[in-house]
Motif scaffolding. Sequence first.
Motif, PDB file in Angstrom:
ATOM      1  N   GLY A 170       5.066  -3.535  -4.124  1.00 42.66           N
ATOM      2  CA  GLY A 170       4.444  -2.481  -4.866  1.00 42.66           C
ATOM      3  C   GLY A 170       3.849  -3.227  -6.055  1.00 42.66           C
ATOM      4  O   GLY A 170       2.736  -3.355  -6.550  1.00 42.66           O
TER       5      GLY A 170
ATOM      6  N   ASP B  74      10.246  -2.989  -0.976  1.00 41.49           N
ATOM      7  CA  ASP B  74       9.118  -1.942  -1.097  1.00 41.49           C
ATOM      8  C   ASP B  74       8.587  -2.065  -2.772  1.00 41.49           C
ATOM      9  O   ASP B  74       7.354  -2.253  -2.928  1.00 41.49           O
ATOM     10  CB  ASP B  74       9.406  -0.507  -0.979  1.00 41.49           C
ATOM     11  CG  ASP B  74       9.667  -0.564   0.260  1.00 41.49           C
ATOM     12  OD1 ASP B  74       9.242  -1.339   1.159  1.00 41.49           O
ATOM     13  OD2 ASP B  74      10.288   0.573   1.035  1.00 41.49           O
TER      14      ASP B  74
ATOM     15  N   GLY C  51       9.206   3.820 -10.989  1.00 37.53           N
ATOM     16  CA  GLY C  51       8.085   3.129 -10.979  1.00 37.53           C
ATOM     17  C   GLY C  51       8.254   2.070 -12.104  1.00 37.53           C
ATOM     18  O   GLY C  51       9.116   1.404 -12.047  1.00 37.53           O
TER      19      GLY C  51
ATOM     20  N   SER D  90       1.230  -6.005  -5.495  1.00 37.86           N
ATOM     21  CA  SER D  90       0.050  -5.423  -5.220  1.00 37.86           C
ATOM     22  C   SER D  90      -0.660  -5.127  -6.585  1.00 37.86           C
ATOM     23  O   SER D  90      -1.964  -5.445  -6.860  1.00 37.86           O
ATOM     24  CB  SER D  90       0.144  -4.290  -4.414  1.00 37.86           C
ATOM     25  OG  SER D  90       0.593  -4.310  -3.249  1.00 37.86           O
TER      26      SER D  90
ATOM     27  N   ALA E 277       0.807  -1.356   0.005  1.00 40.23           N
ATOM     28  CA  ALA E 277      -0.091  -0.130  -0.062  1.00 40.23           C
ATOM     29  C   ALA E 277       0.863   1.287   0.008  1.00 40.23           C
ATOM     30  O   ALA E 277       0.220   2.203  -0.650  1.00 40.23           O
ATOM     31  CB  ALA E 277      -1.012   0.220   1.201  1.00 40.23           C
ATOM     32  N   SER E 278       1.951   1.278   0.824  1.00 39.34           N
ATOM     33  CA  SER E 278       2.654   2.353   0.849  1.00 39.34           C
ATOM     34  C   SER E 278       3.459   2.797  -0.356  1.00 39.34           C
ATOM     35  O   SER E 278       3.720   3.960  -0.769  1.00 39.34           O
ATOM     36  CB  SER E 278       3.788   2.300   1.857  1.00 39.34           C
ATOM     37  OG  SER E 278       4.563   1.244   1.772  1.00 39.34           O
ATOM     38  N   THR E 279       3.622   1.696  -1.368  1.00 38.81           N
ATOM     39  CA  THR E 279       4.359   2.147  -2.637  1.00 38.81           C
ATOM     40  C   THR E 279       3.478   2.237  -3.503  1.00 38.81           C
ATOM     41  O   THR E 279       3.851   3.187  -4.419  1.00 38.81           O
ATOM     42  CB  THR E 279       5.278   0.644  -3.040  1.00 38.81           C
ATOM     43  OG1 THR E 279       5.996   0.421  -1.847  1.00 38.81           O
ATOM     44  CG2 THR E 279       6.100   1.043  -3.999  1.00 38.81           C
ATOM     45  N   LEU E 280       1.926   1.923  -3.612  1.00 41.61           N
ATOM     46  CA  LEU E 280       1.028   2.144  -4.470  1.00 41.61           C
ATOM     47  C   LEU E 280       0.877   3.644  -4.768  1.00 41.61           C
ATOM     48  O   LEU E 280       0.324   4.159  -4.084  1.00 41.61           O
ATOM     49  CB  LEU E 280      -0.272   1.320  -4.275  1.00 41.61           C
ATOM     50  CG  LEU E 280      -0.712   0.337  -5.373  1.00 41.61           C
ATOM     51  CD1 LEU E 280       0.676  -0.309  -6.083  1.00 41.61           C
ATOM     52  CD2 LEU E 280      -1.799  -0.535  -4.485  1.00 41.61           C
ATOM     53  N   SER E 281       0.799   4.180  -5.950  1.00 40.78           N
ATOM     54  CA  SER E 281       0.354   5.273  -6.326  1.00 40.78           C
ATOM     55  C   SER E 281       0.285   5.399  -7.741  1.00 40.78           C
ATOM     56  O   SER E 281       0.878   4.749  -8.429  1.00 40.78           O
ATOM     57  CB  SER E 281       1.341   6.416  -5.656  1.00 40.78           C
ATOM     58  OG  SER E 281       2.613   6.263  -6.569  1.00 40.78           O
ATOM     59  N   TRP E 282      -0.489   6.364  -8.253  1.00 40.00           N
ATOM     60  CA  TRP E 282      -0.452   6.554  -9.801  1.00 40.00           C
ATOM     61  C   TRP E 282       1.023   7.016 -10.495  1.00 40.00           C
ATOM     62  O   TRP E 282       1.345   6.423 -11.332  1.00 40.00           O
ATOM     63  CB  TRP E 282      -1.550   7.842 -10.037  1.00 40.00           C
ATOM     64  CG  TRP E 282      -2.802   7.720  -9.794  1.00 40.00           C
ATOM     65  CD1 TRP E 282      -3.605   8.104  -8.945  1.00 40.00           C
ATOM     66  CD2 TRP E 282      -3.488   6.657 -10.577  1.00 40.00           C
ATOM     67  NE1 TRP E 282      -5.003   7.871  -9.079  1.00 40.00           N
ATOM     68  CE2 TRP E 282      -4.960   6.807  -9.772  1.00 40.00           C
ATOM     69  CE3 TRP E 282      -3.353   5.616 -11.467  1.00 40.00           C
ATOM     70  CZ2 TRP E 282      -5.662   5.824 -10.178  1.00 40.00           C
ATOM     71  CZ3 TRP E 282      -4.438   4.681 -11.665  1.00 40.00           C
ATOM     72  CH2 TRP E 282      -5.661   4.835 -11.354  1.00 40.00           C
ATOM     73  N   GLU E 283       1.868   7.727  -9.405  1.00 34.13           N
ATOM     74  CA  GLU E 283       3.170   7.910  -9.877  1.00 34.13           C
ATOM     75  C   GLU E 283       3.890   6.379  -9.873  1.00 34.13           C
ATOM     76  O   GLU E 283       4.835   6.451 -11.159  1.00 34.13           O
ATOM     77  CB  GLU E 283       3.580   8.685  -9.078  1.00 34.13           C
ATOM     78  CG  GLU E 283       4.692   9.615  -9.430  1.00 34.13           C
ATOM     79  CD  GLU E 283       6.022  10.141  -8.619  1.00 34.13           C
ATOM     80  OE1 GLU E 283       5.392  10.410  -7.541  1.00 34.13           O
ATOM     81  OE2 GLU E 283       6.985  10.192  -8.816  1.00 34.13           O
ATOM     82  N   PHE E 284       3.464   5.811  -9.094  1.00 39.01           N
ATOM     83  CA  PHE E 284       4.368   4.441  -9.115  1.00 39.01           C
ATOM     84  C   PHE E 284       3.957   3.707 -10.671  1.00 39.01           C
ATOM     85  O   PHE E 284       4.789   3.234 -11.157  1.00 39.01           O
ATOM     86  CB  PHE E 284       4.018   3.563  -7.978  1.00 39.01           C
ATOM     87  CG  PHE E 284       4.653   1.965  -8.072  1.00 39.01           C
ATOM     88  CD1 PHE E 284       5.962   1.918  -7.933  1.00 39.01           C
ATOM     89  CD2 PHE E 284       3.694   1.061  -8.134  1.00 39.01           C
ATOM     90  CE1 PHE E 284       6.509   0.593  -7.906  1.00 39.01           C
ATOM     91  CE2 PHE E 284       4.361  -0.294  -8.272  1.00 39.01           C
ATOM     92  CZ  PHE E 284       5.423  -0.435  -8.100  1.00 39.01           C
TER      93      PHE E 284
END
Lengths: 282, 301, 263
Positions: free
Chosen positions: A254, A250, A63, A257, A43-50
């Motif tokens: 990510g 991480d 990413g 996920s 969760a901590s790694t997941l982002s749109w940027e990733f």
Amino acid sequence: MTMPRLLAPRSAQRVAMTLMWAATAATVGLLLFIIGFVLRRGASTLSWEFLFSSPRHSGALGGILPTVVSTIYVSAAAVLVAAPLGVAAAIYLAEYTKESRLTRVIRSGTDALAGIPSIIFGLFGFAFFVTALGMGWSILSGGLTLGLMILPTVIRTSEEALRAVPRHYRDVAQSLGASKWQSIRSVVLPAAAPGVMTGVVLGIGRAVSETAAVIFTAGVALKMPFSPFDSARTMSVHFYTLTMEGISDDMAYGTASVLVVTILLINIGAYTIMNRLTRKYR
Amino acid sequence: MMMMIARTRTWMATAHLSDAVIERCLQLAAWSAVTTLALITLFILREGMPVVFDRGPMAFLGDVRWAPTRGHFGLLPMIAGTAVVTAGALLIGLPLGLAGAITLAELAPMKARLVLKPMIELLAGIPSVVYGFIGMEILVPFIRERGTLGGPGYSALAASIILGIMVLPTIIGISIDALEAVPKSYRDGSRALGATQWQTITGVVLPAARSGIVAAVILGMGRAVGETMAVIMVAGNAVQFPGSLLAPVRTLTANIALEMSYATGAHARALFATGIVLFIVSLSLNAIAGRVRSGKRASFA
Amino acid sequence: MARVALCLAVTGCTRAADAHVPAGAVITLAGSTSIQPFAERWAEEYAGGRIIVQSGGSTAGIKAAHDGTADIGMSSRALQPAETAGLVETVVARDGIAVIVHASNPVRALTYAQLRAIYGGTIRNWRQLGGPDAAITVITREDGSGTRDAFEQFVMGASHEITASALVTAYSGGLRKMVSQDPNAIGYVTFSQLNPQVHALAIDGVTPTEPSIASGAYRLQRPFVFLTRGAPQGAAQQFIAYVLSDAGQRIARAEGLAPVTIQ
């Protein structure tokens, strides 16, 4: 399995039911645990940027964009191979033939292909597409290999879907003067479309999650692919590399996920389509 | 009038012609899977057989040493490794899977089934690398650090447990089909005679579905034998006959994937030869399962 | 699969030719997978033309240099006398192989004989080496790996084999991770893979450091060799000159190799 000597039938019934449900709960629990474990750590790694930025330092930073794109390309290529071939094969098996020695050969060949381990597909794809046909490690080689791998899934689900279309659909179409192919194309296929789609979507799922067959055919290049002849690293292969090379926990979580969520969406998609189909004929 | 008839004739002729062409194309597509299988067989044999002819089959099936860069090609440790982890996987997967199938096919109400069945199918969709990863992150350290277990953690045991989970969807899915194929009258008859539901399941339904369940187990076996990535990540890949469940082992699949990237010459061919053994085992398991299943289908008809 | 590696090298060449970059500006490198990532780094920074890096192994690299399918062959082992005919060898960097243990392991030095006994399976407990009473987890690379090849050559010799009970992994980073997680583990990785989570042992009294590798005092090392058919010429010569220049050697150092032309 039977224990009437030890327990009275009613107690045995109660004990057995508890055990059965406990085992089932354990199975489902395992599934939820795996998904939860991966998503919580990721969760901590997941982002749109990733998702939408390029990896740096072999994927330790940045990413996974090229791997997302590669996954889409390779899976799309696989579907482009498997869907037309598989659906056509299913139409032939379901509409044009009666059970005969011929169909038995085709059917057992399809079953056998479904049971071939993916690493064998990897070896084959490497020897055939990569080397003999000179395609190199590329999206094309990977996609073709995966396409052949998911072919049995598409054939089987499509055939089932076609057979589920009620007989009278065809009779009505043909009594209106349509040729056999016309009736299939305009009546039977549309009716079976959701089932066919389910098979294709499940095939995409297998293509996305596959590693062994892709790593030796599409290669591991961690770059944005531009042509079908470029080597490409899919998300699964990237995740495997991140883990096995110990590059970054991480990033590994990510990527895992993203993979798990993708598979989740694909399965939900397939299930929804299938449900629509069964409701239609109920 | 004549024109119209002629036109209709040509229209019908083209319709028939195109129908025939289409049927031909479809027939060709129908052979695609068989053709693929033939191509796979051809290319695996073409790459793998030269070294088998060169060194003789006993160099592969009669030698316990695998050191391909030094000219040793014994596959026996990998065959043993595959057998051990597959047996371990079934030991875990069979009771759990059978229980799951019984629950879903016989016990669960319709609503519960609608939720449970897709969840178990999802278990089949999770990438094998994710299973392997969970094994590395949780199972391996657990085995290594638990006093009663010990060893390096990367072991036949770790591989068996991970594979045991991975074969569940196969065993459950096919067993459910087998259980559902048992006519309802069997159960009604048994219940009418005063048997409990559990007595009915063990006394009537399971025996009637036996061959389907056997097929499920064999196909689960095929799944375990063929799994590569998850096993490579947790089994430790040592080329040895496992002295205990805690010892590291290498499977046939792992042997191929582990050494493929740098192998050259006879070494690379020996990996294809490993593939031939794996290919034969998979085909045989599949054929046996098919035979067992189709035999039973006929008996209910 | 020497044949296979070659085919790949050939397709690589054809594609490079198709791209129609001015003649002489495209240089193909082929060979050692150990050198490949470093060669790619040099290629990234090199401004003098397009560099195509193919892997396939040292043997394939030597062959590619011989038959001209690559302008530069890459080998991460010294050539055997039979292989050198017509080839000019340029050592571009040195790569140390570090023997690593868990950071908490009290054992900090081994002799070559002890290392051989551990990997040969005759020493099985850290107690025999002055460490805790715990079974040694021996980890090795897979057969075919260049790192393993070098380790076998320098440590095991022709007469000793790595024990069958050793764990095997195909990834050096993964091997380091396995060692960092198991207090009783021992393994070996290239010098560039070292990090604080593992401890590199002194072998016969010498710790692997950049100077000890560059000077040859740390013997567990291998040369990274560029091979050309005859003396390097034209574009290939320019690229090799770049690799040997201060800028090229600084890249080698930053990536964990021991440079050969700068201090």
